[in-house]
Design an enzyme around this catalytic site. Sequence first.
Site, mmCIF file in Angstrom:
data_model
loop_
_atom_site.group_PDB
_atom_site.id
_atom_site.type_symbol
_atom_site.label_atom_id
_atom_site.label_comp_id
_atom_site.label_asym_id
_atom_site.label_seq_id
_atom_site.Cartn_x
_atom_site.Cartn_y
_atom_site.Cartn_z
ATOM 1 C CE LYS A 127 51.349 89.246 14.192
ATOM 2 N NZ LYS A 127 50.217 90.094 14.644
ATOM 3 C CD GLU B 15 50.513 104.647 7.065
ATOM 4 O OE1 GLU B 15 50.145 105.457 7.959
ATOM 5 O OE2 GLU B 15 49.773 103.808 6.561
ATOM 6 C CB CYS C 141 46.129 105.882 9.234
ATOM 7 S SG CYS C 141 46.549 105.526 7.508
ATOM 8 C CD GLU D 67 45.576 107.195 14.590
ATOM 9 O OE1 GLU D 67 45.473 107.302 13.357
ATOM 10 O OE2 GLU D 67 46.418 106.460 15.134
#
Length: 487
Positions: free
Chosen positions: A181, A256, A289, A384
Site C-alpha cells: 500500500k 520505522e 527521516c 519532527e
Amino acid sequence: MSEHTITVAGVAIDTRHWIGGERVASAQTFPDVSPIDGSTIGGISRGTAMEAAAAVAAAKAAFPAWAATSRAERARILHAIADGVEKRIEELSIVETTDNGALLRSHRRGVMPRVAHNFRFFADWLLKLEHEDFETRGHTNHVSWDPAGPSVLITPWNAPLMLATWKVAPALAAGNTVILKPAEWTPLTASLLADIAAEAGLPAGVLNVVQGYGSEIGDALTSHPDVRRISFTGSVPTAKRIAESAAANLTPLSLELGGKSPLLVFADADLDLAVDLAVEQYDNAGQVCLAATRFLVEESVAEEFTRRFVEKAGQLTQGDPRGEATDIGPNIHPLQLEKIDGFVQRAVAAGARAVIGGHRKDGQYYAPTLLTDVAQDSEVVQEEVFGPVLTLQTFATEDEAVRLANDTRFGLAATLATGDPERAERVTAQLVAGTVWTNCFFVRDLQAPFGGSRHSGVGREGGTWSFDFYCDLKNTVTSPNGWKNHG
C-alpha cells in the site's frame, strides 16, 4: 489508451490496483497532484475494505506455492525484477520526480539503481542464509527460516519506490506474499513495479498493490486476520493506530518512524567537513527521516561554523527538481507546507531567530531555514518538522552535548563531527540511536541493521534481520537415537 491509463513524460501508468495478477478498478478515484507545479496528474483508484479483502485473499491463495518455491527460483525472479528496474531507470526516475518532487538527477544516479540493488541484495542474501548447526547434550539443533505468510507493507512518500522495495524485496525473498500500500500522495511507481514484477515472471497474487487512504483501506489491511506481518514506515501517530489495529490478531510489526536526529560538532572537528555534513541535511527538501535537523555545536566554534554554513547554504539552488543544477525541490503537499511554516512561525514568535530562510516561496517551495535561539524544550527542537528547517544550539562540554543529543523522544540516527577518535568512541557509545555516523552521513549498507530506538521505531531490518522479521524461525532438535530402522 485505456480510461485507466495516464501518461507522465510519455510513460504510461495504469491507475488501477494490481490484485491477483489483474488490474482492478475502484468505484471512486482520488487525485494525484504533482508538487512541482500543483497540477493534477490523474485520478487513482481509491481502494476500500473490499479491495483490501480481495488483495489479502489473493496473497493468501498464492502463499503456499510461493513459500514452497525453491530459494534458487525465488532469487532468480528477484534478479529478473532488478533487471526490469534497470531497463526502466529513466522512466521510473521521471515519474517519481513528477510525483514527489525529489531531484531527477538523484533518482537517475542513486535512488533507482538502489531499487534494483534492493532486489539483488536480498536475492543473494537468501542463497547464503543459514545458521550453523550446534549440539546440545549430543542432540543436533538446526535453525531454519519458514515463510510467515501474507505481509502488508505500508510505505511513505519521501522515497516511494526505494523504501517500498526495501520491504518488498526481503518479504518476497523470504517466501511471503505481499500487499503493498503506497502513500496516497505518491502512488505511481508502485503501479509500475507491479508491471515490472509481472514481466519478470512473479506468479499472480504474490505481489499485490492497492491504493487509497489509510482510513479507508489501510485499516482494513492491518486488522485483517489473514495478514501475518505488517511493516510500516511513517509517522508515530499512524504507527500507534496500526499497532492498535494489529493487536487483535497479534500480528508482528516492524515500524520505522520519525526522527529528530542531532549533528554534534566538536571544536576539534574539520569545520569544512562539518559544514558539508550540515548543508547535506537539506537533501530532498528536508524530507528525510534520518536527517540531522538539530545542530549541536561547541561554543568556541559556533560563530565560525554558522558563518561558513550560511555561506555554503547560500550557494544552493532551489527550483524545479527536473533541472540538472537544482539542489532543493518542492515540499510534497500543501498540507505539509502548512505544517512546516507553522513550526517556523511559532518558533519565531517564541523568540527564535531565522539566520536564513524562515518563509515560504512561490508554490510548494520553502526556503532552507536555520533557526537559532531555540530552547531545548521548544516544539521545533522536540518534534519532527520534515521540511528544510534546521536548528542550532551550543554546548560547553562533552557531557552537555550528549545530554542535549539524547533529550528527545526519538532515537533514529545521530551524526558526529570530531577529530578525536577516542572522543568519537566515548560519545557514540552514549548516543541513543539506531544508526550513528562519525565524520560522514547517509552511508548505508543493506547488511547492517536499520531501525530506530524509542519513538523512532520497533525492530530492525537489513541482512539477516529482515529475514528474522519476515519469517517464522524454527529450531529443529534431533536425537542421535531412533535411526535403528534406517539403512
